[in-house]
Design a protein around this motif. Structure first.
Motif, PDB file in Angstrom:
ATOM      1  N   SER A  70      -3.264  63.313  58.720  1.00  0.00           N
ATOM      2  CA  SER A  70      -2.365  62.926  57.630  1.00  0.00           C
ATOM      3  C   SER A  70      -1.005  63.549  57.878  1.00  0.00           C
ATOM      4  CB  SER A  70      -2.916  63.364  56.272  1.00  0.00           C
ATOM      5  OG  SER A  70      -2.889  64.760  56.134  1.00  0.00           O
ATOM      6  N   TYR A 103      -2.070  58.418  56.046  1.00  0.00           N
ATOM      7  CA  TYR A 103      -3.365  58.778  56.616  1.00  0.00           C
ATOM      8  C   TYR A 103      -3.681  57.821  57.766  1.00  0.00           C
ATOM      9  CZ  TYR A 103      -3.853  61.178  52.160  1.00  0.00           C
ATOM     10  OH  TYR A 103      -3.655  61.991  51.061  1.00  0.00           O
ATOM     11  N   PHE A 153     -10.270  60.239  57.213  1.00  0.00           N
ATOM     12  CA  PHE A 153      -9.072  59.992  58.006  1.00  0.00           C
ATOM     13  C   PHE A 153      -9.042  60.950  59.183  1.00  0.00           C
ATOM     14  CE2 PHE A 153      -7.974  62.791  54.486  1.00  0.00           C
ATOM     15  CZ  PHE A 153      -7.290  63.835  55.097  1.00  0.00           C
ATOM     16  N   PRO A 198      -7.554  61.717  48.195  1.00  0.00           N
ATOM     17  CA  PRO A 198      -7.682  60.550  49.080  1.00  0.00           C
ATOM     18  C   PRO A 198      -9.078  59.941  49.093  1.00  0.00           C
ATOM     19  CG  PRO A 198      -7.363  62.551  50.372  1.00  0.00           C
ATOM     20  CD  PRO A 198      -7.206  62.924  48.923  1.00  0.00           C
TER      21      PRO A 198
END
Length: 178
Positions: free
Chosen positions: A20, A65, A17, A13
Motif C-alpha cells: 500500500s 493498494y 493486498f 481495507p
C-alpha cells in the motif's frame, strides 16, 4: 492492479493486498454526499459516507493498494459487494510523493445519479445526520472520526470538508453528553 481508497478503505481495507502507498488523485474533492443504507445507516435512516466529486483544482489524499493478479477477481467481487450502495468503478492516476506514481488505480465513486445520493449540506447538517446514524457496519460517527484521524497521519493530507464535519460532530457529541 491497484485500488485507491479515500474513505473506509483507508482505515479498514479488509482486503488482501501486496503493498500500500499513500498518495492523492487530482481533479477531485472528497465529500460526505453519499448516503449509506447498507453500512452506516439503514433504509429510511441513511448514514453519510464519502464520495468523490469533480473539482478541477483540487486533490484528494488516500491510500492505494496493489493486489495480486491471482486474487484480483475475488477482491473485485468483494469490493463490488462492499460498494454496492450506489458506487461505480472508474480509473484514476495516483500521485505518490517521493515514489513512482501509479498510472491506473481503480476507485469506486458515488455519483449524483445513484439512488443513495444525498447531496450537499452544511458541515453542521451532515454532522447531525452522522451523529444519529448506525448501520450493520457500525455507528456512522466511527466512519468519520476514523477517516479524519487516518488523514492526519498522512503528511499533507489536509481536508477542510472532513475536518469541518468532524469539528461539528465533536461539538454535537459534547453538547448531547453533558
Amino acid at each position: 492492479m491497484w485500488i485507491f481508497g479515500y474513505g473506509s478503505l483507508i482505515w479498514r481495507p479488509n482486503l488482501d493486498f501486496v503493498e500500500s502507498r499513500d498518495g492523492y488523485v487530482r481533479g477531485w474533492s472528497r465529500r460526505f454526499y453519499q448516503g449509506s443504507t447498507d453500512h452506516r445507516g439503514v433504509p429510511g435512516a441513511p448514514g453519510r459516507v464519502a464520495t468523490l466529486v469533480h473539482a478541477p483544482d483540487a486533490h484528494v489524499w488516500g491510500r492505494a493498494y496493489r493486489v495480486s493478479p491471482t486474487q484480483r477477481d475475488q477482491i473485485l467481487a468483494q469490493l463490488d459487494h462492499r460498494e454496492k450502495g450506489g458506487y461505480e468503478r472508474t480509473w484514476v492516476e495516483v500521485v505518490v510523493p517521493g515514489g513512482e506514481d501509479i498510472a491506473e488505480a481503480l476507485v469506486y465513486i458515488g455519483t449524483p445519479e445513484n439512488p443513495e445520493w444525498l447531496g450537499e449540506a452544511s458541515p453542521e447538517e451532515i454532522a447531525r445526520q452522522i451523529l444519529v446514524s448506525h448501520g450493520p457496519s457500525g455507528p456512522n460517527p466511527e466512519y468519520l472520526l476514523e477517516l479524519a484521524e487516518s488523514l492526519r497521519q498522512m503528511p499533507g493530507a489536509d481536508d477542510p470538508h472532513i475536518f469541518a464535519i468532524e469539528r461539528a460532530l465533536l461539538e454535537l457529541q459534547r453538547a448531547t453528553s453533558g
